[in-house]
Design a protein around this motif. Structure first.
Motif, mmCIF file in Angstrom:
data_model
loop_
_atom_site.group_PDB
_atom_site.id
_atom_site.type_symbol
_atom_site.label_atom_id
_atom_site.label_comp_id
_atom_site.label_asym_id
_atom_site.label_seq_id
_atom_site.Cartn_x
_atom_site.Cartn_y
_atom_site.Cartn_z
ATOM 1 N N SER A 23 0.800 -0.943 0.218
ATOM 2 C CA SER A 23 -0.099 -0.286 -0.474
ATOM 3 C C SER A 23 0.486 1.038 0.081
ATOM 4 O O SER A 23 0.901 2.265 -0.788
ATOM 5 C CB SER A 23 -0.904 0.072 1.219
ATOM 6 N N TRP A 24 2.037 1.367 0.725
ATOM 7 C CA TRP A 24 2.427 2.331 1.260
ATOM 8 C C TRP A 24 3.729 2.219 0.714
ATOM 9 O O TRP A 24 4.398 3.221 -0.354
ATOM 10 C CB TRP A 24 2.729 2.615 2.704
ATOM 11 N N GLY A 25 4.672 1.313 -0.423
ATOM 12 C CA GLY A 25 5.278 1.271 -0.920
ATOM 13 C C GLY A 25 4.592 2.390 -2.465
ATOM 14 O O GLY A 25 5.210 3.786 -2.845
ATOM 15 N N ALA A 26 3.182 2.075 -2.645
ATOM 16 C CA ALA A 26 2.797 2.912 -4.066
ATOM 17 C C ALA A 26 2.515 4.228 -3.889
ATOM 18 O O ALA A 26 2.831 4.908 -4.348
ATOM 19 C CB ALA A 26 1.522 1.950 -4.408
ATOM 20 N N TRP A 27 2.272 4.501 -2.378
ATOM 21 C CA TRP A 27 2.139 6.194 -2.255
ATOM 22 C C TRP A 27 2.913 6.441 -2.114
ATOM 23 O O TRP A 27 3.727 7.844 -3.080
ATOM 24 C CB TRP A 27 1.769 5.857 -0.466
ATOM 25 N N THR A 28 4.545 6.525 -2.027
ATOM 26 C CA THR A 28 5.779 6.424 -2.013
ATOM 27 C C THR A 28 6.502 7.510 -3.233
ATOM 28 O O THR A 28 6.700 8.411 -3.714
ATOM 29 C CB THR A 28 6.907 5.879 -1.516
ATOM 30 N N ARG A 29 6.131 5.661 -3.734
ATOM 31 C CA ARG A 29 6.389 6.128 -5.409
ATOM 32 C C ARG A 29 5.635 7.190 -5.567
ATOM 33 O O ARG A 29 6.762 8.192 -7.018
ATOM 34 C CB ARG A 29 6.323 4.747 -5.940
ATOM 35 N N ALA A 30 4.731 7.220 -5.830
ATOM 36 C CA ALA A 30 3.572 8.489 -6.618
ATOM 37 C C ALA A 30 4.240 9.972 -6.012
ATOM 38 O O ALA A 30 4.330 11.000 -6.453
ATOM 39 C CB ALA A 30 2.528 8.239 -6.210
ATOM 40 N N LEU A 31 4.037 9.825 -4.607
ATOM 41 C CA LEU A 31 4.516 11.550 -4.156
ATOM 42 C C LEU A 31 5.971 12.047 -4.752
ATOM 43 O O LEU A 31 6.684 12.899 -5.238
ATOM 44 C CB LEU A 31 5.139 11.108 -2.395
ATOM 45 N N LEU A 32 7.453 10.962 -4.709
ATOM 46 C CA LEU A 32 8.143 10.534 -5.265
ATOM 47 C C LEU A 32 8.196 11.480 -6.609
ATOM 48 O O LEU A 32 9.132 12.954 -6.922
ATOM 49 C CB LEU A 32 9.151 9.867 -4.867
ATOM 50 N N ALA A 33 7.826 10.587 -7.440
ATOM 51 C CA ALA A 33 7.504 11.770 -8.795
ATOM 52 C C ALA A 33 6.808 12.599 -9.051
ATOM 53 O O ALA A 33 6.598 13.435 -9.929
ATOM 54 C CB ALA A 33 6.116 10.239 -9.800
#
Length: 232
Positions: A23-33
């Motif tokens: 769940s939060w791996g996807a959030w972190t990737r999206a935030l960094l992008a």
């Protein structure tokens, strides 16, 4: 000393109801992008490995509040106020593809059918938390939903947990706190609640066992454990 029967359960959200890495791996990737800039450096600040989509054990994303994570990240950014960063983080959180750790309607519905009142205490903010529970089809099973911005602070302080106990008119000892991190278990200790650890976050059995009354693989084992306590 024998504990009184458990009448309510207050859950952490991320790593407890939802699988943390997915769940939060996807959030972190999206935030960094979205933030752009030196994404490799920002990932390191967050203790995140984008290739493995995994977190270091001391990653601030695991246990800190949204505001605390933003305060760590903000000095490494330009052209964005702290308030704007928090707003972006909250927006990404509402969009994060939360992956349930178990069949939440079945497991949480079973606990409610057992006569337990359910609550949520998360270091995420309240609006994304409600969105995640709604999307998972379980919001109606919760009598209490609190985020770090709901007025009772964040974990490891016990404010959210004690507010739940007060709302229900229960002694803290009649409530089990269920979480995947040391912050969760410390909040339960300070509140005077039973402490149940689960292994659907980043922390290991060895990390959690010294601080918990029991360590379960996931919340699917919770109903049986609570039932066993009433027979002890």
């Amino acid at each position: 000393m024998t504990r009184p029967p458990i009448k309510a359960v207050i859950f952490d959200k991320d790593g407890t109801l939802f699988d943390f890495r997915q769940s939060w791996g996807a959030w972190t990737r999206a935030l960094l992008a979205e933030l752009g800039g030196d994404s490799a450096h920002l990932a390191a600040v967050l203790g995140f490995d984008p290739k493995a989509c995994d977190f270091a054990p001391d990653s601030p994303v695991i246990a800190l509040t949204t505001a605390e994570i933003a305060a760590i990240l903000h000095p490494h950014l330009t052209g964005l106020t702290l308030a704007e960063l928090i707003a972006r983080m909250d927006h990404q959180a509402t969009q994060a593809p939360m992956i349930p750790a178990v069949d939440l309607p079945a497991v949480l519905g079973g606990l409610a059918a057992q006569g337990l009142t359910l609550g949520l205490a998360t270091n995420d903010t309240e609006a994304p938390a409600r969105r995640h529970l709604t999307d998972a089809g379980v919001i109606d099973l919760f009598a209490f939903v609190s985020g770090s911005d709901s007025g009772w602070g964040g974990k490891p302080a016990p404010g959210q947990l004690l507010a739940f106990a007060t709302q229900l008119g229960l002694e803290p000892a009649q409530i089990a706190m269920v979480g995947d991190s040391l912050h969760d278990l410390e909040s339960g200790r300070r509140a005077g609640m039973a402490r149940v650890a689960v292994l659907t976050g980043i922390a290991t059995q060895a990390d959690l066992a010294p601080h918990a009354d029991v360590v379960l693989a996931d919340i699917g084992g919770l109903a049986a454990w609570i039932a066993a306590q009433s027979q002890a």
